[in-house]
Design an enzyme around this catalytic site. Structure first.
Site, short mmCIF file in Angstrom:
data_model
loop_
_atom_site.label_atom_id
_atom_site.label_comp_id
_atom_site.label_asym_id
_atom_site.label_seq_id
_atom_site.Cartn_x
_atom_site.Cartn_y
_atom_site.Cartn_z
N SER A 147 54.52 18.17 19.11
CA SER A 147 55.76 18.57 18.46
C SER A 147 55.90 17.88 17.12
O SER A 147 56.86 18.13 16.40
CB SER A 147 56.95 18.24 19.35
OG SER A 147 56.85 16.93 19.84
N HIS B 262 53.22 25.46 19.86
CA HIS B 262 54.35 24.61 20.23
C HIS B 262 55.35 25.35 21.09
O HIS B 262 56.09 26.21 20.60
CB HIS B 262 55.00 24.07 18.94
CG HIS B 262 56.08 23.07 19.20
ND1 HIS B 262 57.17 22.94 18.39
CD2 HIS B 262 56.24 22.16 20.19
CE1 HIS B 262 57.96 21.99 18.86
NE2 HIS B 262 57.42 21.51 19.96
N GLU C 115 56.08 28.29 18.43
CA GLU C 115 55.72 28.10 17.01
C GLU C 115 54.20 28.00 16.94
O GLU C 115 53.59 27.19 17.67
CB GLU C 115 56.34 26.81 16.46
CG GLU C 115 57.85 26.88 16.25
CD GLU C 115 58.44 25.57 15.74
OE1 GLU C 115 59.39 25.62 14.95
OE2 GLU C 115 57.96 24.48 16.14
N ASN D 138 62.21 21.73 15.37
CA ASN D 138 62.51 20.30 15.49
C ASN D 138 63.07 19.69 14.21
O ASN D 138 63.83 18.72 14.25
CB ASN D 138 61.27 19.52 15.93
CG ASN D 138 61.00 19.73 17.41
OD1 ASN D 138 61.89 20.16 18.14
ND2 ASN D 138 59.79 19.44 17.85
N1 3HC Z 1 60.70 29.17 36.20
C1 3HC Z 1 61.16 30.40 35.92
N2 3HC Z 1 62.44 30.65 35.58
C2 3HC Z 1 63.28 29.62 35.54
C3 3HC Z 1 62.88 28.32 35.82
C4 3HC Z 1 61.52 28.12 36.15
N3 3HC Z 1 61.03 26.88 36.39
N4 3HC Z 1 63.94 27.50 35.68
C5 3HC Z 1 65.00 28.28 35.35
N5 3HC Z 1 64.59 29.56 35.27
C6 3HC Z 1 65.42 30.70 34.92
C7 3HC Z 1 66.64 30.75 35.81
O1 3HC Z 1 66.38 31.31 37.07
C8 3HC Z 1 67.58 31.60 34.99
O2 3HC Z 1 67.14 32.96 35.03
P1 3HC Z 1 68.04 34.07 35.77
O3 3HC Z 1 69.00 34.56 34.74
O4 3HC Z 1 67.02 35.07 36.18
O5 3HC Z 1 68.71 33.37 36.88
C9 3HC Z 1 67.28 31.10 33.58
O6 3HC Z 1 65.97 30.55 33.62
C10 3HC Z 1 68.27 30.03 33.13
O7 3HC Z 1 68.20 28.94 34.03
P2 3HC Z 1 69.45 28.26 34.73
O8 3HC Z 1 70.41 29.28 35.24
O9 3HC Z 1 68.95 27.23 35.68
O10 3HC Z 1 70.13 27.40 33.64
P3 3HC Z 1 71.10 27.74 32.46
O11 3HC Z 1 71.53 29.13 32.39
O12 3HC Z 1 72.10 26.67 32.57
O13 3HC Z 1 70.15 27.47 31.20
C11 3HC Z 1 68.74 26.22 29.77
C12 3HC Z 1 69.39 26.28 31.12
C13 3HC Z 1 67.75 27.38 29.62
C14 3HC Z 1 67.98 24.90 29.70
C15 3HC Z 1 69.84 26.33 28.66
O14 3HC Z 1 70.78 25.33 28.87
C16 3HC Z 1 69.28 26.20 27.28
O15 3HC Z 1 68.79 27.16 26.70
N6 3HC Z 1 69.35 24.98 26.73
C17 3HC Z 1 68.78 24.69 25.41
C18 3HC Z 1 67.33 24.42 25.58
C19 3HC Z 1 66.67 24.09 24.27
O16 3HC Z 1 67.26 24.08 23.21
N7 3HC Z 1 65.36 23.81 24.34
C20 3HC Z 1 64.60 23.46 23.19
C21 3HC Z 1 64.31 22.00 23.26
S1 3HC Z 1 63.37 21.48 21.86
C22 3HC Z 1 61.80 21.51 22.39
O17 3HC Z 1 61.48 21.78 23.51
C23 3HC Z 1 60.77 21.17 21.38
C24 3HC Z 1 60.16 19.83 21.65
O18 3HC Z 1 59.09 19.66 20.76
C25 3HC Z 1 61.11 18.70 21.49
#
Ligand code: 3HC
Length: 285
Positions: free
Chosen positions: A119, A140, A152, A190
């Site tokens: 990242s 990424h 990315e 990021n």
């Molecule tokens: N496998 C498959 N599907 C999954 C899963 C898994 N392990 N875990 C969750 N899901 C599915 C769920 O079943 C749900 O789908 P559905 O509508 O069919 O039920 C969907 O994903 C959403 O999951 P949840 O209902 O458990 O959770 P939320 O609706 O509360 O969403 C979240 C959780 C997706 C984490 C949301 O809060 C979000 O988008 N947060 C922001 C995440 C973000 O910004 N990430 C980027 C981080 S930066 C990064 O990664 C870069 C690095 O370099 C730092």
């Protein structure tokens, strides 16, 4: 080129989810960890996640079995000889990555593309540790990789068009949307997201608002799915700090100065979800 066999090195939070994504799309996946203990942890985690989805009716038992059937669990590199693509998803430490590339390169066929999920580290620098910088690329993924649509794609200075095009097509095959990014510290997401989390840390450090109120403010005031401090915990505060430090060290721009509270929490091993405590306490979950 057609990519069928994917070898993933490092099955922590990101590597394991990436393995699940490829396996669910019918790819033959090798998931590699250094120790049996790490493999056992990863197997238990994926079994737990998938079983929960089956229990909630989000996935059928057949779909779960299909995913697990497509993953081979490895603690050696024997199956690298069939890898079309290696995805390295180990710790954000270029010397660790360098050591791994040294170990694997001679075992990979000529055609194998090496992708890194870094990242923050320069793709050109990492590619230069290998003898195939034309077949090296940044891929990424975002956390949670099973859910987040974006990948990315970062070209190193020597990444060939053939490599880029093959990986771009692959992203679509696994249901993701690729964006092309020129190499720069933090890439696109990021560079925007991590300074926001860092600023949230400053707000808490300065006593402007509580942890919960900062997160509530950004959820309800900016329509973010989760607050920046909860997101920092999800990403890992050590990862956030490493990204801030890389962006600062590469640019010497003070806008990338890491918040002292963030650094202090990392030193105290309050890294977020993965250690059970960060801004929030996850020990009971
Ligand atoms: N496998 C498959 N599907 C999954 C899963 C898994 N392990 N875990 C969750 N899901 C599915 C769920 O079943 C749900 O789908 P559905 O509508 O069919 O039920 C969907 O994903 C959403 O999951 P949840 O209902 O458990 O959770 P939320 O609706 O509360 O969403 C979240 C959780 C997706 C984490 C949301 O809060 C979000 O988008 N947060 C922001 C995440 C973000 O910004 N990430 C980027 C981080 S930066 C990064 O990664 C870069 C690095 O370099 C730092």
């Amino acid at each position: 080129m057609s990519i069928k066999n994917v070898f993933i090195i490092g099955i922590g939070t990101m590597g394991l989810d990436i393995a699940q994504v490829f396996a669910s799309h019918g790819f033959a996946v090798c998931a590699y960890a250094r120790s049996e203990a790490s493999l056992d942890r990863a197997k238990a985690k994926i079994n737990g996640t998938l079983s929960k989805r089956v229990a909630r009716g989000k996935m059928t038992q057949d779909e779960m079995d299909f995913i697990l059937h497509n993953i081979d669990w490895e603690t050696d590199y024997n199956k690298l000889d069939r890898a079309d693509l290696v995805i390295e998803a180990v710790a954000e430490d270029s010397s660790v990555k360098h050591e791994i590339y040294d170990q694997i390169e001679a075992l990979c066929p000529e055609r194998t593309i090496i992708a890194t999920n870094t990242s923050s580290i320069s793709i050109t620098e990492l590619a230069a540790y290998t003898t195939r910088p034309d077949r090296f690329i940044g891929m990424h993924f975002f956390n949670p990789a099973t859910v987040m649509k974006l990948i990315e794609l970062i070209r190193g200075m020597n990444t060939s068009d053939e490599t880029f095009n093959a990986i771009e097509e692959l992203c679509r095959e696994i249901g993701k949307e690729p964006v092309e990014v020129s190499e720069c510290p933090g890439f696109v997401v990021n560079r925007i997201l991590i300074p926001m989390i860092n600023e949230a840390c400053f707000i808490v450090q300065d006593g402007v608002a509580s942890i919960q109120d900062v997160d509530t403010a950004m959820k309800l005031g900016a329509n973010h799915p989760m607050g920046p401090l909860a997101l920092g915990d999800l990403i890992g505060l050590d990862v956030c700090l490493a990204i801030m430090d890389t962006m600062f060290n590469e640019t010497h721009d003070s806008k990338f100065r890491a918040c002292p509270l963030l650094r202090k929490m990392v030193r105290a091993k309050l890294l977020g979800k993965k250690t059970g405590r960060g801004f929030y306490d996850y020990s009971a979950k």
